[in-house]
Design a protein around this motif. Sequence first.
Motif, PDB file in Angstrom:
ATOM      1  N   ALA A  14      15.039 -22.506  -2.478  1.00 54.77           N
ATOM      2  CA  ALA A  14      14.631 -22.480  -3.914  1.00 54.77           C
ATOM      3  C   ALA A  14      16.352 -22.873  -4.987  1.00 54.77           C
ATOM      4  CB  ALA A  14      14.889 -20.975  -4.190  1.00 54.77           C
ATOM      5  N   TYR A  18      15.552 -16.550  -7.124  1.00 57.22           N
ATOM      6  CA  TYR A  18      15.605 -15.908  -7.487  1.00 57.22           C
ATOM      7  C   TYR A  18      16.197 -14.307  -7.115  1.00 57.22           C
ATOM      8  CZ  TYR A  18      12.286 -11.613  -5.134  1.00 57.22           C
ATOM      9  OH  TYR A  18      11.929 -10.488  -4.865  1.00 57.22           O
ATOM     10  N   SER A 139       6.404 -10.645  -0.256  1.00 59.37           N
ATOM     11  CA  SER A 139       7.940 -11.624  -1.040  1.00 59.37           C
ATOM     12  C   SER A 139       7.769 -12.147  -1.896  1.00 59.37           C
ATOM     13  CB  SER A 139       7.934 -11.818   0.573  1.00 59.37           C
ATOM     14  OG  SER A 139       8.926 -13.296   0.631  1.00 59.37           O
ATOM     15  N   GLY A 140       8.378 -11.744  -2.724  1.00 53.97           N
ATOM     16  CA  GLY A 140       8.360 -12.799  -4.017  1.00 53.97           C
ATOM     17  C   GLY A 140       8.175 -14.262  -3.654  1.00 53.97           C
ATOM     18  N   SER A 141       9.296 -14.960  -3.252  1.00 52.26           N
ATOM     19  CA  SER A 141       9.424 -16.076  -2.805  1.00 52.26           C
ATOM     20  C   SER A 141       8.215 -17.072  -2.243  1.00 52.26           C
ATOM     21  CB  SER A 141      10.555 -17.327  -1.806  1.00 52.26           C
ATOM     22  OG  SER A 141      10.440 -16.248  -1.042  1.00 52.26           O
ATOM     23  N   ARG A 144       6.091 -19.119  -4.510  1.00 51.53           N
ATOM     24  CA  ARG A 144       6.173 -20.098  -4.910  1.00 51.53           C
ATOM     25  C   ARG A 144       5.858 -21.251  -3.441  1.00 51.53           C
ATOM     26  NH1 ARG A 144      12.282 -18.892  -5.701  1.00 51.53           N
ATOM     27  NH2 ARG A 144      12.077 -19.420  -3.611  1.00 51.53           N
ATOM     28  N   SER A 191      16.167  -9.268   2.440  1.00 49.60           N
ATOM     29  CA  SER A 191      16.112 -10.010   0.916  1.00 49.60           C
ATOM     30  C   SER A 191      15.202  -8.677   0.734  1.00 49.60           C
ATOM     31  CB  SER A 191      15.537 -11.307   0.742  1.00 49.60           C
ATOM     32  OG  SER A 191      14.224 -11.544   1.804  1.00 49.60           O
ATOM     33  N   HIS A 195      17.760  -7.376  -2.868  1.00 44.85           N
ATOM     34  CA  HIS A 195      16.482  -7.552  -4.308  1.00 44.85           C
ATOM     35  C   HIS A 195      16.950  -5.913  -5.111  1.00 44.85           C
ATOM     36  CE1 HIS A 195      15.284 -10.992  -4.180  1.00 44.85           C
ATOM     37  NE2 HIS A 195      14.900 -10.820  -2.575  1.00 44.85           N
ATOM     38  N   ASP A 281      20.709 -19.542   0.921  1.00 48.20           N
ATOM     39  CA  ASP A 281      19.602 -18.202   0.884  1.00 48.20           C
ATOM     40  C   ASP A 281      20.339 -16.915   1.034  1.00 48.20           C
ATOM     41  OD1 ASP A 281      17.926 -19.286  -0.583  1.00 48.20           O
ATOM     42  OD2 ASP A 281      16.152 -19.992   1.131  1.00 48.20           O
TER      43      ASP A 281
HETATM   44  O1  PMV Z   1      11.116 -13.626  -0.754  1.00 49.35           O
HETATM   45  P1  PMV Z   1      12.199 -12.956  -0.733  1.00 49.35           P
HETATM   46  O2  PMV Z   1      11.554 -11.335  -0.959  1.00 49.35           O
HETATM   47  O3  PMV Z   1      12.824 -13.399   0.408  1.00 49.35           O
HETATM   48  O4  PMV Z   1      13.567 -12.857  -1.564  1.00 49.35           O
HETATM   49  C1  PMV Z   1      13.881 -14.230  -1.419  1.00 49.35           C
HETATM   50  C2  PMV Z   1      15.601 -14.791  -2.191  1.00 49.35           C
HETATM   51  C3  PMV Z   1      16.308 -16.186  -1.293  1.00 49.35           C
HETATM   52  O5  PMV Z   1      15.524 -16.678  -0.152  1.00 49.35           O
HETATM   53  C4  PMV Z   1      17.886 -15.708  -1.492  1.00 49.35           C
HETATM   54  C5  PMV Z   1      15.983 -16.661  -3.016  1.00 49.35           C
HETATM   55  C6  PMV Z   1      14.716 -17.282  -3.522  1.00 49.35           C
HETATM   56  O6  PMV Z   1      14.341 -17.504  -4.135  1.00 49.35           O
HETATM   57  O7  PMV Z   1      14.023 -18.080  -2.227  1.00 49.35           O
END
Ligand code: PMV
Length: 325
Positions: A14, A18, A139-141, A144, A191, A195, A281
């Motif tokens: 990213a 996020y 997983s939010g990311s 993408r 993460s 969050h 990250d």
């Molecule tokens: O998708 P997660 O819950 O692993 O969160 C990712 C959070 C970061 O990698 C730190 C930032 C991002 O936008 O990828």
Amino acid sequence: MNLSATAISCSNIAFIKYWGNTDQHLRLAANSSLSMNLADLTIKARVHFDSDLETDTLLINGNPAADSAAQRVFTHLDWVRRRAGLAWRARVSTESNFPAGAGIASSAAAFAALALAGTSAAGLSLSEAELSALARRGSGSASRSVPEGFCQWLAGGTDETSYATSIAPVNHWDLCDLVAIVSREHKQVGSTGGHALAGSSVLQPARVASAPERFERCKAALLAKDLETMGPIIEEDAVMMHSVMMTSQPPLYYWTPATLELIHVTATWRADGLPVYFTIDAGPNVHLICEAQHADQVESAARALPGVSDVLRSGVGGRTRLIAE
Ligand code: PMV
């Protein structure tokens, strides 16, 4: 009777981060984010639904997964089963092409690949937006990692409207991510836990309020292939996210002395004429972003640092796709 499918997905890095959710269960982001898929850091996921199985099982790189990781995957499969009206249990396996514990966010690639393999095996055919939203719940990311190239995830605000789309294809810009590995230790707080803590930092409202402006400037610079404008924005955005982490209750300190050394040395490389910028990250390793023409020079400069044990290198990656088993 059984149904199976295999999919492959890239990880992503990213540029606008996020961090924090408005809905922790659905993983609806507090702010929109912007990223690049990483062609050379990939995960394959195979999902095999079988009417004879009594329980779900998960192998990660050939080894039975820890309970918490397995449960997260099985819960994700429950979304798929509910949507497909399928009750069968599944045998799931994932394989990554990058070293485990290298501090590379593997959940993005894993849940994107899992969403596509799981829905395909269950006989569902989702649109890219629906698939991205489904990956987001794991997983939010991961939302993408579904579309190709450079992607934006607009926070949306509901399950249906919170998904990622591509803003530029793979061949838009020959950008590279060189991940300087300073630690292979497994992080104490992942993460998902991070969050949940974001809202306890007094800095999070300021970060979230200023994110849309950074997002727009970063996106415009990315579309214009203007690294000199984009670089300072991605560095500021990463440091703002880590400032939130460090001021959460309890605080999260992901940086080590070697992380900080890389932050400083990146500025000196730039002063010496090498166009490279950092982002970080939820871990101590430093992602060095540069154009492909400078990647060899950046890699050897990073490898020469005593605190750096390895450098992983990747160009821009494509969309999550099905592959032959
Ligand atoms: O998708 P997660 O819950 O692993 O969160 C990712 C959070 C970061 O990698 C730190 C930032 C991002 O936008 O990828």
